[in-house]
Design a protein around this motif. Structure first.
Motif, mmCIF file in Angstrom:
data_model
loop_
_atom_site.group_PDB
_atom_site.id
_atom_site.type_symbol
_atom_site.label_atom_id
_atom_site.label_comp_id
_atom_site.label_asym_id
_atom_site.label_seq_id
_atom_site.Cartn_x
_atom_site.Cartn_y
_atom_site.Cartn_z
ATOM 1 N N PRO A 1 0.696 -0.960 -0.133
ATOM 2 C CA PRO A 1 0.055 -0.075 -0.339
ATOM 3 C C PRO A 1 0.783 0.740 -0.301
ATOM 4 C CG PRO A 1 -0.789 -1.752 1.941
ATOM 5 C CD PRO A 1 0.349 -2.119 0.636
ATOM 6 N N SER A 2 1.923 1.308 0.635
ATOM 7 C CA SER A 2 3.047 2.724 0.645
ATOM 8 C C SER A 2 3.476 3.211 -0.613
ATOM 9 C CB SER A 2 4.036 2.319 1.630
ATOM 10 O OG SER A 2 4.559 1.208 1.474
ATOM 11 N N ASP A 3 3.309 1.467 -1.162
ATOM 12 C CA ASP A 3 4.442 1.726 -2.768
ATOM 13 C C ASP A 3 3.261 2.508 -3.366
ATOM 14 O OD1 ASP A 3 7.046 1.043 -0.954
ATOM 15 O OD2 ASP A 3 6.528 -1.296 -2.083
ATOM 16 N N VAL A 4 2.149 1.616 -3.641
ATOM 17 C CA VAL A 4 1.227 2.070 -4.703
ATOM 18 C C VAL A 4 0.975 3.064 -4.403
ATOM 19 C CG1 VAL A 4 -1.164 1.535 -5.482
ATOM 20 C CG2 VAL A 4 0.386 -0.398 -4.927
ATOM 21 N N ARG A 5 0.887 3.894 -3.119
ATOM 22 C CA ARG A 5 -0.155 5.102 -2.616
ATOM 23 C C ARG A 5 1.312 6.358 -3.703
ATOM 24 N NH1 ARG A 5 -3.082 7.882 1.131
ATOM 25 N NH2 ARG A 5 -2.597 6.209 2.599
ATOM 26 N N GLU A 6 2.359 6.124 -3.592
ATOM 27 C CA GLU A 6 3.323 7.304 -3.703
ATOM 28 C C GLU A 6 4.224 6.822 -5.669
ATOM 29 O OE1 GLU A 6 4.688 9.537 -1.843
ATOM 30 O OE2 GLU A 6 3.216 8.625 -0.822
ATOM 31 N N ASP A 7 3.267 5.719 -6.028
ATOM 32 C CA ASP A 7 3.490 5.078 -7.342
ATOM 33 C C ASP A 7 2.900 6.683 -8.320
ATOM 34 O OD1 ASP A 7 3.792 4.263 -10.412
ATOM 35 O OD2 ASP A 7 2.943 2.983 -9.405
ATOM 36 N N PRO A 8 3.896 7.610 -9.019
ATOM 37 C CA PRO A 8 3.595 8.516 -9.775
ATOM 38 C C PRO A 8 1.849 8.068 -10.521
ATOM 39 C CG PRO A 8 5.497 8.714 -9.739
ATOM 40 C CD PRO A 8 5.131 7.488 -8.812
ATOM 41 N N ALA A 9 2.758 6.940 -11.177
ATOM 42 C CA ALA A 9 1.370 6.370 -12.422
ATOM 43 C C ALA A 9 -0.417 6.229 -11.834
ATOM 44 C CB ALA A 9 2.137 4.919 -13.523
#
Length: 252
Positions: free
Chosen positions: A231-239
């Motif tokens: 979740p933390s990585d997806v939240r920060e994903d620009p796409a």
């Protein structure tokens, strides 16, 4: 080994490709959320996994076997259960009867011409237990169509859980619920998931629910998978921010 493995899953209707070469895996005890904007292909993906619509290409493997050709009832007996975006209950039956029917249908005694008294009493006891687990014990004799929308959603979860699935597909479980009902449902799902070995694949529009429950998030946009991670990585994903979350939510 993955409990569920979708490989190259594709569904097209003419020129429209609703799900486009999507790979998804769910391991035992995983809680995986599928998110994306309207029209991203989330519900179609669920229907493909559950065998409700036929695939154009790809495979769906459950417990190592290809299953997308199997009917709903066979999938349920193998350990895959689901709820629906639009509540699916026997509206003229009571809460207890809805759950008891699921228990009877999943039992290996379902084909006997006459149920024994012990079997009827056992399924009634088990149905009452699941109603109690979702906070609906006091509604056991209430006809489903007279229950509030939030309580009907909880009843559908009880029906799905009663068959003790290995994998539960939850399609917008908090849709139409009030803020308080949503918070209560999230707390309930957390406690149920902490207690058992069941895995969950979740479609949910409420991002607070998603980030509160999911161990991993898969993001679809226009049928394609654009992200898959913590979740933390997806939240920060620009796409993802561009396609779904938006800059305001990402910054908050």
């Amino acid at each position: 080994m993955s409990l569920l493995e979708c490989v190259g899953l594709t569904k097209s209707w003419g020129a429209l490709t609703a799900v486009d070469n999507v790979d998804i895996s769910v391991k035992p005890r995983d809680v995986v959320a599928v998110i994306g904007p309207n029209g991203a292909g989330k519900s179609t993906l669920f229907d493909l996994i559950a065998g409700c619509v036929g695939k154009t290409a790809g495979r769906v493997l459950f417990c190592g076997s290809q299953v997308e050709h199997l009917p709903d009832e066979t999938l349920a007996r193998r350990g895959l259960s689901r709820t629906y975006q639009i509540t699916s209950l026997f509206q003229e039956l009571t809460a207890l009867e809805n759950v008891r029917l699921a228990l009877q249908a999943s039992s290996n005694r379902r084909l006997r011409p006459m149920f024994s008294r012990d079997f009827v009493l056992q399924t009634e006891s088990d149905a009452t237990y699941w109603l109690d687990r979702v906070g609906l014990r006091s509604h056991r004799d209430v006809v489903a169509k007279t229950m509030s929308h939030g309580d009907q959603r909880l009843l559908e979860i009880a029906v799905a859980l009663a068959v003790k699935p290995k994998l539960l597909l939850l399609d917008e479980p908090t849709q139409g619920m009030s803020l308080e009902e949503t918070r209560s449902t999230v707390a309930l799902l957390k406690s149920l998931l902490d207690e058992g070995d069941m895995a969950v694949l979740l479609v949910e529009h409420d991002l607070d629910v998603v980030f509160g429950l999911a161990h991993r998030i898969v993001v679809l946009d226009r049928g394609k998978k654009i992200a898959d991670g913590l979740p933390s990585d997806v939240r920060e994903d620009p796409a993802v921010q561009q396609a779904y979350l938006g800059t305001h939510h990402a910054a908050s």
